[in-house]
Design a protein around this motif. Structure first.
Motif, short mmCIF file in Angstrom:
data_model
loop_
_atom_site.label_atom_id
_atom_site.label_comp_id
_atom_site.label_asym_id
_atom_site.label_seq_id
_atom_site.Cartn_x
_atom_site.Cartn_y
_atom_site.Cartn_z
N LYS A 198 0.20 -12.02 1.13
CA LYS A 198 -1.15 -12.50 0.92
C LYS A 198 -1.10 -13.96 0.51
CE LYS A 198 -3.10 -7.98 -0.21
NZ LYS A 198 -3.91 -7.18 -1.14
N ASP A 199 -1.96 -14.77 1.13
CA ASP A 199 -1.96 -16.19 0.83
C ASP A 199 -2.64 -16.46 -0.51
OD1 ASP A 199 -4.72 -16.05 1.27
OD2 ASP A 199 -4.58 -16.84 3.31
N GLU A 200 -2.82 -17.73 -0.85
CA GLU A 200 -3.35 -18.09 -2.16
C GLU A 200 -4.74 -17.53 -2.41
OE1 GLU A 200 -2.59 -22.32 -1.42
OE2 GLU A 200 -1.56 -22.35 -3.36
N SER A 201 -5.51 -17.34 -1.35
CA SER A 201 -6.86 -16.78 -1.49
C SER A 201 -6.87 -15.27 -1.57
CB SER A 201 -7.72 -17.25 -0.32
OG SER A 201 -7.29 -16.65 0.89
N GLY A 202 -5.70 -14.63 -1.44
CA GLY A 202 -5.62 -13.18 -1.47
C GLY A 202 -5.81 -12.53 -0.12
N ALA A 204 -4.63 -11.23 3.47
CA ALA A 204 -3.40 -10.79 4.12
C ALA A 204 -3.13 -11.65 5.34
CB ALA A 204 -3.51 -9.33 4.53
N ALA A 205 -1.90 -12.16 5.46
CA ALA A 205 -1.53 -13.04 6.57
C ALA A 205 -0.21 -12.65 7.21
CB ALA A 205 -1.46 -14.49 6.10
N GLY A 206 0.35 -11.53 6.80
CA GLY A 206 1.60 -11.05 7.39
C GLY A 206 1.99 -9.73 6.76
N TYR A 207 2.81 -8.96 7.47
CA TYR A 207 3.29 -7.70 6.92
C TYR A 207 4.56 -7.28 7.63
CZ TYR A 207 1.42 -5.28 11.05
OH TYR A 207 1.18 -4.85 12.34
N ILE A 208 5.29 -6.37 6.98
CA ILE A 208 6.41 -5.68 7.62
C ILE A 208 6.29 -4.19 7.34
CG2 ILE A 208 8.07 -7.58 7.65
CD1 ILE A 208 9.33 -6.40 5.12
N LEU A 209 6.68 -3.38 8.32
CA LEU A 209 6.88 -1.96 8.16
C LEU A 209 8.38 -1.75 8.28
CD1 LEU A 209 4.04 -0.63 10.51
CD2 LEU A 209 3.90 -1.18 8.08
N TYR A 210 8.99 -1.08 7.32
CA TYR A 210 10.45 -1.07 7.28
C TYR A 210 10.99 0.19 6.62
CZ TYR A 210 9.99 -2.48 2.32
OH TYR A 210 9.68 -2.53 0.98
N GLU A 211 12.30 0.32 6.71
CA GLU A 211 13.01 1.40 6.03
C GLU A 211 14.38 0.90 5.60
OE1 GLU A 211 14.33 4.57 8.95
OE2 GLU A 211 12.89 3.45 10.20
#
Length: 394
Positions: A198-202, A204-211
């Motif tokens: 999440k950027d400075e404004s809160g 969401a600008a990216g994510y990962i799904l992982y294990e």
């Protein structure tokens, strides 16, 4: 043999054949879950005396192409009992599927092939591949202090999908995901753990799904909006260095990670992935909504011969040019526009061109697009450049 849609009462017939053909087994609980989600109207079967001998699914999707969403028919669950093989059942089902998709307005179709040569015979062509990275933790991107923060999360679908849709619209061949698709496919296959940047404004600008298992960090999906988000996610991954020895990731072909690494000697493999097929050529070109460049269409339309023995409505002599609104259009050549076409190709080659996977000038040199270099150069100007990508499987 008669071909018809299955009924809800024929779920067991569908599941028995699918499990046998694709070598998987569901628990009773999983089987009941699949029964509740079963959509018999998407499954077509070849029957003989009431017995299901072969089947095929047409899953309705929306596919991004040049920033637009097009209706797409996803071919899946193509299967035949072994004692019924080599009787032409799959041939009948695929031809039936083309007609069905055309009537439904699904002008493009995609599938995951068990064998590329088999589906090429029917006009499907490779349209996307990906890079498979294997990275020792000592070679991971350097940690970078960034604004914003990365949060481990349960993965709010609306939040993740907002990031995904902005990302997917920049590529050709990505799926537009519904909430049900996130739940039934993306989360089921990919979400063991999730983290969101999440950027400075809160926002969401990216994510990962992982294990994480056996000292390996497997990134099942990585999506980001900008360089800050990319750096923040890789820093989060690098902070697991005491827990893991290697990181794996499937990335689109335009990914630039090796160049950005201090030491680019990481494991890289190019993997051919899905195939696509134009179902209805003139409707497909019209739905793309591509502006016809004046330098390529100011004169006579480009004369194009399309070969398509399995979809006769595509097979023939066409004129590719600008319509009344200035958009690219494909219209049948008239009697006065006869003569030798400037370019000629099969429907598979045309699919690879319009999906952005291959370029006209290259295919003309390779002998897949027959005609003059000048004509290929004209077509080159008509089709924008856009990288193909696909994060999903069906």
């Amino acid at each position: 043999m008669p071909i018809r849609q299955l009924t809800s009462e024929e779920f067991e017939l569908y599941m028995e054949l699918a499990q046998y053909a694709f070598q998987f087994h569901l628990t009773p609980e999983q089987r009941e879950g699949q029964r509740e989600k079963f959509k018999p109207e998407t499954v077509w079967g070849v029957f003989n005396d009431g017995e299901l001998e072969a089947q095929l699914r047409i899953i309705p999707f929306e596919l991004y192409l040049y920033g637009r969403k097009l209706q797409m028919g996803g071919i899946a669950a193509v299967s035949t009992w072994p004692e019924q093989r080599r009787k032409g059942h799959v041939n009948e089902l695929l031809l039936h599927a083309l007609e069905t998709m055309r009537k439904a307005g699904q002008t493009i179709s995609c599938l995951a092939p068990f064998a590329f040569p088999f589906y090429r015979k029917y006009g499907w062509e490779l349209y996307v591949e990906y890079k498979k990275y294997t990275i020792d933790t000592a070679l991971l991107p350097p940690r970078v202090a960034t604004s914003g923060r990365v949060e481990r999360t349960e993965g709010d679908i609306a939040e993740l999908n907002a990031v995904y849709e902005r990302y997917a619209a920049c590529y050709n061949g990505t799926l537009a995901r519904t909430e049900a698709w996130w739940q039934d496919s993306v989360y089921r296959r990919k979400k063991k753990l999730a983290a969101v940047y999440k950027d400075e404004s809160g926002q969401a600008a990216g994510y990962i799904l992982y294990e994480i298992a056996e000292r390996a960090f497997k990134i099942n999906e990585m999506v980001y909006q900008d360089e800050t988000a990319r750096q923040a996610l890789w820093t989060f991954i690098a902070n697991h260095d005491s827990m893991v020895e290697r990181v794996t990731l499937d990335a689109p072909m335009d990914d630039n990670l090796p160049y950005l690494l201090p030491n680019p000697r990481i494991g890289q493999e190019i993997v051919p992935y899905f195939m696509g097929r134009i179902v209805d050529a003139p409707a497909f070109v019209a739905q793309l909504g591509l502006r016809a460049p004046a330098e390529a269409t100011s004169g006579e339309p480009l004369s194009l011969r399309i070969r398509d023995e399995h979809a006769p409505w595509n097979d023939g002599h066409w004129q590719l040019g600008a319509d009344e609104e200035g958009n690219l259009s494909l219209k049948p050549a008239t009697a006065t526009q006869g003569g030798e076409p400037e370019l000629s190709c099969g429907i598979g080659t045309l699919t690879a061109l319009f999906m952005g996977y291959q370029r006209p000038e290259r295919l003309q040199r390779d002998g897949r697009l027959l005609g003059s270099a000048d004509a290929a150069a004209r077509l080159e100007k008509m089709i924008p450049r856009c990288q193909t990508n696909l994060l999903d499987f069906f």
